[in-house]
Scaffold this active site. Structure first.
Site, PDB file in Angstrom:
ATOM      1  N   LYS A 194      10.174  -3.220  14.937  1.00 12.84           N
ATOM      2  CA  LYS A 194       9.284  -2.179  14.422  1.00 12.84           C
ATOM      3  C   LYS A 194       8.691  -1.424  15.597  1.00 12.84           C
ATOM      4  O   LYS A 194       8.019  -2.009  16.447  1.00 12.84           O
ATOM      5  CB  LYS A 194       8.173  -2.815  13.575  1.00 12.84           C
ATOM      6  N   LYS A 247      12.808  -0.656  11.615  1.00 15.05           N
ATOM      7  CA  LYS A 247      11.904   0.364  11.075  1.00 15.05           C
ATOM      8  C   LYS A 247      11.349   1.224  12.194  1.00 15.05           C
ATOM      9  O   LYS A 247      10.923   0.648  13.196  1.00 15.05           O
ATOM     10  CB  LYS A 247      10.756  -0.360  10.359  1.00 15.05           C
TER      11      LYS A 247
HETATM   12  C1  PBG Z   1       1.429  -1.856   8.087  1.00 20.13           C
HETATM   13  C2  PBG Z   1       2.565  -0.974   7.762  1.00 20.13           C
HETATM   14  C3  PBG Z   1       2.804   0.355   8.161  1.00 20.13           C
HETATM   15  C4  PBG Z   1       3.953   0.753   7.502  1.00 20.13           C
HETATM   16  C5  PBG Z   1       4.414  -0.326   6.791  1.00 20.13           C
HETATM   17  N1  PBG Z   1       3.549  -1.384   6.968  1.00 20.13           N
HETATM   18  C6  PBG Z   1       1.992   1.251   8.991  1.00 20.13           C
HETATM   19  C7  PBG Z   1       1.860   1.038  10.442  1.00 20.13           C
HETATM   20  O1  PBG Z   1       2.407   0.090  11.018  1.00 20.13           O
HETATM   21  O2  PBG Z   1       1.116   1.809  11.031  1.00 20.13           O
HETATM   22  C8  PBG Z   1       4.562   2.121   7.575  1.00 20.13           C
HETATM   23  C9  PBG Z   1       5.334   2.531   6.371  1.00 20.13           C
HETATM   24  C10 PBG Z   1       5.613   3.985   6.270  1.00 20.13           C
HETATM   25  O3  PBG Z   1       5.301   4.803   7.170  1.00 20.13           O
HETATM   26  O4  PBG Z   1       6.181   4.372   5.239  1.00 20.13           O
HETATM   27  N2  PBG Z   1       1.356  -2.297   9.386  1.00 20.13           N
END
Ligand code: PBG
Length: 327
Positions: A194, A247
């Site tokens: 991520k 992701k």
């Molecule tokens: C929580 C989380 C996020 C997303 C999924 N889980 C936000 C982030 O990490 O700031 C992003 C999902 C999206 O942008 O559709 N940590």
């Protein structure tokens, strides 16, 4: 012309093109991310995600019905609590927003498969993904809260948990905590690869989870890195992850392929809020053909090696698959 190889031979009818298609896509592999919030009688459209809403529990059925009708059977829940505090205590409260939503879905929509995002950022007053120590997130203290959150989600009816915080060691911590409670059969889908990404912008607006100071670069990955992505994936496999996620999706397809090739567990990609918002904005201007773009984006993830696709376009994709626009 004496051409023995004529690749066009296999492209000259829809039937033939479908016969030789290399990537097959099923709606069974789609996951829809859904926002649930505290309060009553609200379905608020998210300005930067047109067509996506935050639902209070008493209004969730509108969306759950649409998903059921579309044949989308997997939902990942994100909670937006009324109260946020330093510790993010609503994340693991037995009567927290996600926990109550799970009980409702379990009772009234038992055919839907319930996955939860496990993170602190929607619940902390400072918007970081864990508890703070000064201006930094305290990794090891956060692990305890993540484990507690995962267990409380499963207590309330989650069938799979998906930690998205990017703390070190969270998969092992969550696996141990679940096993201690006898939840040995609950799978973990790790947001393993991520990146610290601007593509999450609209989500943070939706969840009110933008960090109050600084950014997430001390825990989410630097987008320049490839080998580190493999390290993160392999570490999580080692710690007991059942599914690995990459992701965002669209700008990271090289890593989807590489993670696919160096692991032997299912791979998920998350086409995140910024990807959806860009498509919606361009489509609203009449600049692109939204349906076809959505199909190409989805196919590219699967072609890169994804088995599972998490998308705000899940219902539309299920329809496109049925209509033969993709599949
Ligand atoms: C929580 C989380 C996020 C997303 C999924 N889980 C936000 C982030 O990490 O700031 C992003 C999902 C999206 O942008 O559709 N940590």
């Amino acid at each position: 012309m004496q051409l023995r190889q004529r690749p066009r031979r296999l492209r000259n009818s829809e039937t033939l093109r479908r016969m030789v298609r290399e990537t097959r896509i099923s709606k069974d592999s789609l996951i829809y991310p859904m926002f649930v919030m505290d309060g009553e009688n609200k379905a608020e459209e998210i300005a930067s995600l047109p067509g996506q809403y935050r639902y209070t529990i008493d209004r969730m059925d509108e969306e759950l019905d649409r998903l059921s009708d579309a044949g989308v059977s997997n939902v990942m829940f994100f909670g937006i609590p009324e109260i946020k505090d330093e510790q993010g205590s609503q994340a693991y409260a037995p009567d927290g927003i996600v926990q109550r939503a799970l009980s409702h879905v379990k009772a009234d929509y038992p055919h839907l498969y319930r996955i939860t995002d496990v993170c602190m950022c929607e619940y902390t007053s400072h918007g970081h993904c864990g508890v703070l120590c000064g201006h930094d997130v305290d990794n090891d203290e956060t692990l305890k809260l993540l484990a507690k959150t995962a267990v409380s989600h499963v207590n309330a009816g989650a069938q799979m948990v998906a930690p998205s915080d990017m703390m070190d060691g969270r998969i092992a911590a969550i696996r141990d905590a679940l096993d201690d409670q006898g939840y040995t059969g609950i799978p973990i889908m790790s947001y393993a690869v991520k990146f610290a990404s601007a593509f999450y912008g609209p989500f943070r607006e939706a969840a009110g989870s933008a960090p109050a100071f600084g950014d997430r670069k001390s825990y989410q990955m630097d987008f320049h890195n490839r080998r580190e992505a493999l390290k993160e994936a392999l570490l999580d496999v080692d710690e007991g992850a059942d599914i690995i996620m990459v992701k965002p999706a669209m700008s990271y397809l090289d890593l989807v392929r590489e993670v696919h090739d160096c692991t032997d567990i299912p791979i998920a990609t998350y086409s995140v809020s910024g990807e959806y918002a860009m498509v919606k904005a361009a489509a609203a201007n009449g600049w692109i053909d939204e349906d076809r773009i959505v199909c190409e984006m989805a196919a590219s993830s699967y072609r890169a090696g994804a088995d599972i696709y998490i998308t705000y376009y899940a219902k539309e994709l299920a329809k496109f698959i049925k209509e033969g626009l993709i599949g």
